[in-house]
Design an enzyme around this catalytic site. Structure first.
Site, short mmCIF file in Angstrom:
data_model
loop_
_atom_site.label_atom_id
_atom_site.label_comp_id
_atom_site.label_asym_id
_atom_site.label_seq_id
_atom_site.Cartn_x
_atom_site.Cartn_y
_atom_site.Cartn_z
N ASP A 14 -12.26 -10.21 -0.75
CA ASP A 14 -13.55 -10.29 -0.06
C ASP A 14 -14.50 -9.36 -0.80
O ASP A 14 -14.07 -8.43 -1.49
CB ASP A 14 -13.46 -9.99 1.45
N GLU A 40 0.80 -1.24 0.00
CA GLU A 40 0.00 0.00 0.00
C GLU A 40 0.83 1.28 0.00
O GLU A 40 0.55 2.20 0.76
CB GLU A 40 -0.97 -0.01 1.19
N GLU A 83 -6.21 -10.56 -1.21
CA GLU A 83 -7.02 -10.32 0.00
C GLU A 83 -8.50 -10.28 -0.36
O GLU A 83 -9.27 -9.46 0.16
CB GLU A 83 -6.60 -8.99 0.67
N HIS A 105 -10.42 -5.98 -2.28
CA HIS A 105 -11.50 -5.78 -1.31
C HIS A 105 -12.62 -5.09 -2.09
O HIS A 105 -12.54 -3.90 -2.38
CB HIS A 105 -11.02 -4.90 -0.15
N ASN A 126 2.09 -5.09 -3.19
CA ASN A 126 0.68 -5.40 -2.92
C ASN A 126 -0.10 -4.12 -2.65
O ASN A 126 0.36 -3.25 -1.92
CB ASN A 126 0.65 -6.30 -1.66
#
Ligand code: 9MR
Length: 434
Positions: free
Chosen positions: A245, A138, A243, A216, A180
């Site tokens: 979701d 990030e 990650e 996400h 990432n």
């Protein structure tokens, strides 16, 4: 019928088995303290063939005081994975968030040095046990700038990301090293900023192997999600969904299926990780964002993912040829390999310190062992060495091979590194073989 490129013949019945049949992994983020919950571990062990620590390998967790490392929770996850035939992703060596208090208060060359030491120590601790590391997490800003996020790490100099990748590569040359980030789910200003960085890294030989797309997601999926993965893959890096979701609602199952299909359609998309096991394990709380409900039942999203894994093509057994990015420089001439061995050094410097990565190339007779001598500029000192044993710390320093890199066949390359204070400019290593 199985396509010629697939690696398995039958439809898998679990996420991990189905992904493995296609040469990929399917993983979950794990909260290590839940490994004692049998409902949780039953699903984890049955369905997943890769794990990542949701929090336990972050800087605040494993270096709570400067230079004092605590790997107990991370080690517990690695042991669980090894006992159950799973591989491990590493998350994350450097991030602006979840830093220990002592690092939050640091800046400049002291922080740069602490940060490189953290990367080196953690990647060395887990060497050989992690299939892919999120080296940096990030670091890009949201919004339209396409630039870096401000942080204490960024303020040490724009080259902090490449310094971190070089240190991670020296410490664990076998792990895939990833950048990432989130909000990179299509072609947008942020993903393009990252794309430009990766292209630059590849053109200059900075050791980056993969890009993680956190994913996400909300109630819709960018129509160019797959095209975005593909443009990164075309730079010559792997891509991973790291990650995943998805917000609950009518589209949840469809979006999970579409993300899985997109990964399957990109031959360099090597795996998918969901960010938790059951809905109530998720950081997203009432979003019910995962594949299992709180009782451990499979949701519609699970079925869509499994079907997409089973329907998708496998990873070709020979890697695809990629078009090199247009800015690739000509390959550099390897060091001469006459005589016993040769050595070359590449430097990553900042004001007051440096990391040196040294390549040792065996000559035509191979080596049983090697020694590299380096004369440091006056005022410079070696503070830390990996993959070699140092004698001395200033003036002329001798680095000897260690058990696992002593024996090289003709032309084979070993790499070691050291960190130093002062300036490392102008060092010329000499190599002798035994
Ligand atoms: O899921 C993690 C949560 O338990 C932590 O409280 C949080 C701290 O910032 O980090 C969460 O994981 C994040 C991951 O490390 C990086 N990408 C975003 C994830 C969700 O916030």
């Amino acid at each position: 019928m199985t396509m010629a490129m697939t690696t398995g013949a039958s439809a898998g019945t679990t996420l991990g088995a189905s992904a493995a049949e296609k040469g990929r992994y399917f993983g979950a983020a794990v909260a290590v303290n839940k490994l004692s919950n049998s409902t949780y571990t039953t699903i984890l062990n049955r369905e997943f063939n890769s794990v990542v620590a949701e929090n336990e390998m972050k800087w605040a967790s494993n270096e709570p005081q400067q230079g004092v490392f605590n790997h107990s929770s991370g080690d517990r996850l690695v042991s669980h994975a090894q006992a159950n035939g799973m591989s491990v992703r590493g998350h994350t060596l450097l991030w602006h968030a979840q830093q220990p208090g002592w690092a939050q208060g640091m800046s400049g060359s002291a922080l740069r040095s602490a940060m490189i030491n953290h990367v080196t120590q953690v990647a060395t601790h887990y060497r050989g046990k992690i299939h892919s590391w999120d080296v940096v997490n990030e670091a890009f800003a949201d919004g339209g700038s396409g630039g870096r996020r401000d942080s204490n790490l960024q303020r040490t100099g724009n080259d902090w990301i490449e310094a971190a990748f070089r240190a991670a590569d020296a410490a664990d040359p076998g792990a895939k090293l990833c950048y990432n980030d989130y909000n990179t789910d299509g072609i947008n200003a942020k993903s393009t900023g990252i794309y430009n960085m990766v292209r630059d890294f590849k053109s200059r030989g900075v050791p980056i192997d993969c890009v993680g797309f956190q994913s996400h997601l909300g109630t819709s999926l960018a129509s160019d999600y797959q095209a975005n993965l593909q443009r990164f893959a075309d730079l010559g890096v792997d891509v991973q969904i790291t990650e995943l979701d998805v917000m609950t609602g009518g589209n949840q199952a469809n979006i999970f299926g579409a993300v899985t299909r997109a990964c399957m359609n990109v031959s360099r998309c090597t795996g998918i990780t969901v960010w938790g096991v059951r809905d109530c394990d998720s950081w997203r709380g009432s979003d019910n964002a995962l594949l299992f409900d709180c009782n451990g039942n499979k949701k519609a999203a699970y079925t869509n993912v499994l079907n997409a894994l089973n329907a998708g093509p496998g990873i070709p057994t020979t890697p695809p040829t990629t078009t090199p990015p247009p800015t690739d420089p000509p390959p550099t001439t390897p060091p001469p390999t006459t005589g016993g061995c040769s050595a070359s050094v590449s430097l990553n410097s900042w004001n007051g310190g440096f990391v040196a990565s040294v390549k040792v190339t065996a000559g035509s007779a191979g080596t049983n062992g090697w020694n590299v001598s380096v004369t440091l500029p006056s005022g410079a000192g070696v503070t830390n060495t990996w993959s070699a044993t140092a004698s001395g710390s200033s003036g002329t320093v001798r680095f000897a091979s260690v058990d696992y890199n002593s024996r090289l066949t003709a032309g084979q390359v070993a790499e070691f590194g050291f960190q130093g204070t002062g300036s490392g400019a102008g060092m010329t290593p000499t190599c002798t073989a035994s």
